[in-house]
Design a protein around this motif. Sequence first.
Motif, mmCIF file in Angstrom:
data_model
loop_
_atom_site.group_PDB
_atom_site.id
_atom_site.type_symbol
_atom_site.label_atom_id
_atom_site.label_comp_id
_atom_site.label_asym_id
_atom_site.label_seq_id
_atom_site.Cartn_x
_atom_site.Cartn_y
_atom_site.Cartn_z
ATOM 1 N N ARG A 25 0.831 -1.210 0.000
ATOM 2 C CA ARG A 25 0.000 0.000 0.000
ATOM 3 C C ARG A 25 0.864 1.257 0.000
ATOM 4 O O ARG A 25 0.645 2.177 -0.799
ATOM 5 C CB ARG A 25 -0.940 -0.013 1.207
ATOM 6 N N THR A 60 -4.624 -4.720 -4.258
ATOM 7 C CA THR A 60 -4.264 -3.851 -3.137
ATOM 8 C C THR A 60 -3.714 -2.525 -3.641
ATOM 9 O O THR A 60 -4.096 -1.450 -3.153
ATOM 10 C CB THR A 60 -3.228 -4.552 -2.246
ATOM 11 N N VAL A 64 -5.558 1.639 -3.341
ATOM 12 C CA VAL A 64 -5.030 2.790 -2.603
ATOM 13 C C VAL A 64 -4.498 3.880 -3.529
ATOM 14 O O VAL A 64 -3.871 4.843 -3.072
ATOM 15 C CB VAL A 64 -3.920 2.347 -1.621
#
Length: 260
Positions: A25, A60, A64
């Motif tokens: 992230r 993922t 983000v």
Amino acid sequence: MTVEIGVILPTSSPDPAQTILGDVRASARYAEEVGLDSVWSTDHLVASAPMLDSSVVLATAAAVTERITVGYNVLLLALRPVAWAAKQISTLQLLSNNRLVLGVGTGNPAHGDVGWRAAGVEFADRGRLTDEALAVLPDLIAGKPTTLGTDLDVTIAPGSPVPPIFVAGNGVRAHRRAAAYADGWATIAMTPSEVRTNLERINELADGKQLKATVVAPQLDGDPLEQLAAYEAAGVERVILPPTGDWHDDYDQAAALKVG
């Protein structure tokens, strides 16, 4: 200079003695913040060093970020039933708002055949299975009715826009695979002149398509901006810089190249 610059997310390492596992992230967000074009995840079931699952990693990273391209470098299609692969790719394309690029390969023999046997796939069949998967993958991703095997019609719903596809590999079969099924071709560490020569061969096979190249771990010795310009002149649209162990420093150096 219009060559795109990408970096590899900290999810694997070519060196078992130097594992590169970091915060996906944070690294994806930082790559976007410093203006890089793309982030990439490697793929294998069982590799010579720790390696995270590529689809989970890219999901993922996409969750983000907002702008940056997320890409497979490269997905080993032959390890998976093609319908499952299409479902994951289509879902990731939708959830990322169409920011996906799909690199496809047949795997580095340096990782051995354990992962293939664990997936129930013969290592020697990986090229044939990759060709068969690529032949039907775009229609599956797009949600079109697709015939798999004998009299088995499958429709993946919802479908998505088919992401750009590049095929990796330096052999004759890989060149033919790229020419037949892909929008681009990828290679590792070739010089600009080598890229030009190989790309010309591929485009001769491509029935009117003009493929561009992605170069992983480009040779940026000397003046890197001059080298990037030489790659662009040879037909390269994108370079993916290799990890060195500290993703933060790697991304800063990549961003400096981007700024010029």
